[in-house]
Design a protein around this motif. Structure first.
Motif, PDB file in Angstrom:
ATOM      1  N   ARG A   3      -8.845  56.010 -14.091  1.00 24.96           N
ATOM      2  CA  ARG A   3      -9.785  54.918 -13.834  1.00 24.96           C
ATOM      3  C   ARG A   3     -10.111  54.159 -15.113  1.00 24.96           C
ATOM      4  N   SER A   4     -10.192  54.862 -16.245  1.00 27.66           N
ATOM      5  CA  SER A   4     -10.489  54.198 -17.517  1.00 27.66           C
ATOM      6  C   SER A   4      -9.364  53.258 -17.920  1.00 27.66           C
ATOM      7  N   GLU A   5      -8.132  53.629 -17.625  1.00 28.29           N
ATOM      8  CA  GLU A   5      -6.987  52.776 -17.947  1.00 28.29           C
ATOM      9  C   GLU A   5      -6.986  51.512 -17.093  1.00 28.29           C
ATOM     10  N   LEU A   6      -7.366  51.661 -15.827  1.00 31.63           N
ATOM     11  CA  LEU A   6      -7.338  50.521 -14.912  1.00 31.63           C
ATOM     12  C   LEU A   6      -8.343  49.458 -15.341  1.00 31.63           C
ATOM     13  N   VAL A   7      -9.569  49.862 -15.643  1.00 28.96           N
ATOM     14  CA  VAL A   7     -10.587  48.877 -15.998  1.00 28.96           C
ATOM     15  C   VAL A   7     -10.376  48.329 -17.402  1.00 28.96           C
ATOM     16  N   ALA A   8      -9.554  48.991 -18.218  1.00 32.67           N
ATOM     17  CA  ALA A   8      -9.293  48.516 -19.582  1.00 32.67           C
ATOM     18  C   ALA A   8      -8.177  47.488 -19.644  1.00 32.67           C
ATOM     19  N   LEU A  41       1.543  46.634 -19.523  1.00 32.31           N
ATOM     20  CA  LEU A  41       1.351  47.447 -20.722  1.00 32.31           C
ATOM     21  C   LEU A  41       0.003  48.153 -20.625  1.00 32.31           C
ATOM     22  N   ILE A  42       0.053  49.474 -20.549  1.00 32.47           N
ATOM     23  CA  ILE A  42      -1.174  50.283 -20.558  1.00 32.47           C
ATOM     24  C   ILE A  42      -1.367  50.719 -22.002  1.00 32.47           C
ATOM     25  N   ARG A  43      -2.324  50.077 -22.675  1.00 29.39           N
ATOM     26  CA  ARG A  43      -2.426  50.182 -24.129  1.00 29.39           C
ATOM     27  C   ARG A  43      -2.970  51.513 -24.624  1.00 29.39           C
ATOM     28  N   ARG A  44      -3.941  52.051 -23.956  1.00 30.11           N
ATOM     29  CA  ARG A  44      -4.589  53.262 -24.459  1.00 30.11           C
ATOM     30  C   ARG A  44      -4.942  54.170 -23.296  1.00 30.11           C
ATOM     31  N   SER A  45      -4.821  55.453 -23.505  1.00 30.01           N
ATOM     32  CA  SER A  45      -5.153  56.408 -22.450  1.00 30.01           C
ATOM     33  C   SER A  45      -5.812  57.622 -23.066  1.00 30.01           C
ATOM     34  N   ILE A  76     -10.683  34.501 -18.234  1.00 29.24           N
ATOM     35  CA  ILE A  76     -11.400  35.775 -18.398  1.00 29.24           C
ATOM     36  C   ILE A  76     -10.450  36.819 -18.971  1.00 29.24           C
ATOM     37  N   ALA A  77     -10.906  37.520 -20.002  1.00 32.88           N
ATOM     38  CA  ALA A  77     -10.038  38.474 -20.700  1.00 32.88           C
ATOM     39  C   ALA A  77      -9.761  39.749 -19.901  1.00 32.88           C
ATOM     40  N   PRO A  78     -10.787  40.452 -19.392  1.00 37.83           N
ATOM     41  CA  PRO A  78     -10.494  41.669 -18.612  1.00 37.83           C
ATOM     42  C   PRO A  78      -9.754  41.305 -17.325  1.00 37.83           C
ATOM     43  N   LEU A  79      -8.773  42.109 -16.968  1.00 36.73           N
ATOM     44  CA  LEU A  79      -8.027  41.820 -15.748  1.00 36.73           C
ATOM     45  C   LEU A  79      -8.927  41.898 -14.530  1.00 36.73           C
ATOM     46  N   PHE A  80      -9.793  42.904 -14.500  1.00 34.47           N
ATOM     47  CA  PHE A  80     -10.756  43.059 -13.406  1.00 34.47           C
ATOM     48  C   PHE A  80     -12.166  42.950 -13.979  1.00 34.47           C
ATOM     49  N   CYS A  81     -12.989  42.196 -13.315  1.00 38.24           N
ATOM     50  CA  CYS A  81     -14.319  41.916 -13.856  1.00 38.24           C
ATOM     51  C   CYS A  81     -15.351  41.912 -12.736  1.00 38.24           C
ATOM     52  N   PRO A  82     -16.631  41.957 -13.091  1.00 33.74           N
ATOM     53  CA  PRO A  82     -17.684  41.896 -12.081  1.00 33.74           C
ATOM     54  C   PRO A  82     -17.733  40.515 -11.419  1.00 33.74           C
ATOM     55  N   ILE A  83     -18.327  40.487 -10.238  1.00 36.19           N
ATOM     56  CA  ILE A  83     -18.540  39.232  -9.510  1.00 36.19           C
ATOM     57  C   ILE A  83     -20.029  39.117  -9.235  1.00 36.19           C
ATOM     58  N   TYR A  84     -20.613  38.011  -9.645  1.00 33.95           N
ATOM     59  CA  TYR A  84     -22.048  37.820  -9.465  1.00 33.95           C
ATOM     60  C   TYR A  84     -22.277  36.505  -8.734  1.00 33.95           C
ATOM     61  N   ASP A  92     -15.841  52.274 -15.525  1.00 30.09           N
ATOM     62  CA  ASP A  92     -14.873  53.078 -14.774  1.00 30.09           C
ATOM     63  C   ASP A  92     -15.480  53.709 -13.523  1.00 30.09           C
ATOM     64  N   MET A  93     -16.825  53.762 -13.448  1.00 28.43           N
ATOM     65  CA  MET A  93     -17.465  54.307 -12.251  1.00 28.43           C
ATOM     66  C   MET A  93     -17.215  53.427 -11.030  1.00 28.43           C
TER      67      MET A  93
END
Length: 301
Positions: A152-157, A174-178, A210-218, A229-230
């Motif tokens: 989950r940490s990799e996905l949100v990163a 590219l999964i940069r860090r795990s 937007i930089a993060p691939l997945f982000c919040p929606i408000y 990651d939660m």
């Protein structure tokens, strides 16, 4: 250096570790050392520098109330403080090792295995996503996380620049860090055409600024900020409930379920363990073997 100064100094010294360790590791270090410091205060003992007897007593007391893995992690925290403060390290003494062995024998425990989000579950979870921006994001996250065998940490990163579209309609990611690659050497993974299309749908709504691939929606608008990651764990569990599965089944899923389920599906499809390890970036065969234990039982619960 006075005892009061030592008790304050370790927190200052821990700041030296920031950037060298993951934020989650740093939180654990602080929590574990504070637990040791608090226990010593209650017992009228000196935490820094600690004696061998103090460390042994702490470990064996903790072994009665927390998991052996937590006890071991707290030992590492105590060791780190003594080294940062340039104090004699009591944690390497054989008596401490014996206390740790006693803890493991006192409470033998088998690691809890998250329920795998295999393809059958994935299809159901995709079907119940709403027809709105949240649904676009959720579908892309679920499908991409499964294809990439991510934690989950990799996905949100993941960042927008980590994604490359290929001629065949798939994605190179590219999964940069795990967890096992803290220096960020990264690994390359590939997706299905469906994941690529779902991600394209999400990005068309989200925009490319937007930089993060997945982000919040408000209020229906994408926010330029990473998700925690939660969010991944909540998404999987809520999807299971919406799909009509019993709550006990929904709670068996975790943020690791995409990774577990995809690995189980690969094994069921005939791929060997070496190929699965490469696909998921595993370093330990023991960890992968635990993930694959129930692969042959991938049927509806």
């Amino acid at each position: 250096m006075t005892q009061i100064k030592l008790n304050c100094e370790w927190r200052t010294q821990f700041k030296r570790l920031e950037g060298a360790y993951a934020p989650s590791t740093m939180r654990s270090y602080y929590s574990d050392v504070e637990a040791f410091e608090s226990w010593c205060r209650e017992q009228g003992l000196t935490p820094f520098p600690a004696t061998i007897a103090t460390v042994c007593a702490f470990l064996e007391t903790q072994g009665k109330i927390v998991a052996p893995s937590t006890v071991r992690r707290r030992l590492y925290g105590i060791r780190k403080v003594h080294r940062l403060l340039d104090l004699p390290d009591p944690t390497l003494h054989e008596d401490v090792n014996l206390s740790l062995r006693k803890v493991r024998r006192l409470r033998p425990n088998r690691p809890t295995q998250a329920k795998g989000m295999t393809r059958n579950y994935l299809e159901k979870f995709l079907e119940v996503q709403p027809n709105n921006p949240w649904g676009l994001r959720n579908k892309a996250m679920l499908s991409l996380g499964y294809d990439l065998l991510t934690r989950r940490s990799e996905l949100v990163a993941l960042r927008t620049e980590d994604i490359t579209w290929r001629r065949d309609g798939t994605l190179e990611v590219l999964i940069r860090r795990s967890k096992t690659d803290q220096c960020g050497n990264g690994r390359i993974s590939f997706t299905s055409c469906r994941s690529a299309q779902l991600l394209e749908d999400w990005l068309e709504y989200r925009g490319l600024h937007i930089a993060p691939l997945f982000c919040p929606i408000y209020h229906g608008k994408a926010i330029n900020r990473e998700l925690t990651d939660m969010v991944v764990r909540r998404l999987i569990r809520k999807s299971a409930e919406k799909a009509g599965f019993d709550r006990s089944i929904a709670l068996a899923f975790s943020g690791h379920s995409m990774r577990v389920g995809a690995a189980q599906d690969l094994l069921s499809a005939g791929h060997n363990t070496a190929a699965i390890m490469r696909a998921g970036g595993w370093k330990s065969m023991d960890v992968l073997a635990r993930y694959l234990e129930h692969a042959e039982f991938n049927v509806w619960a």
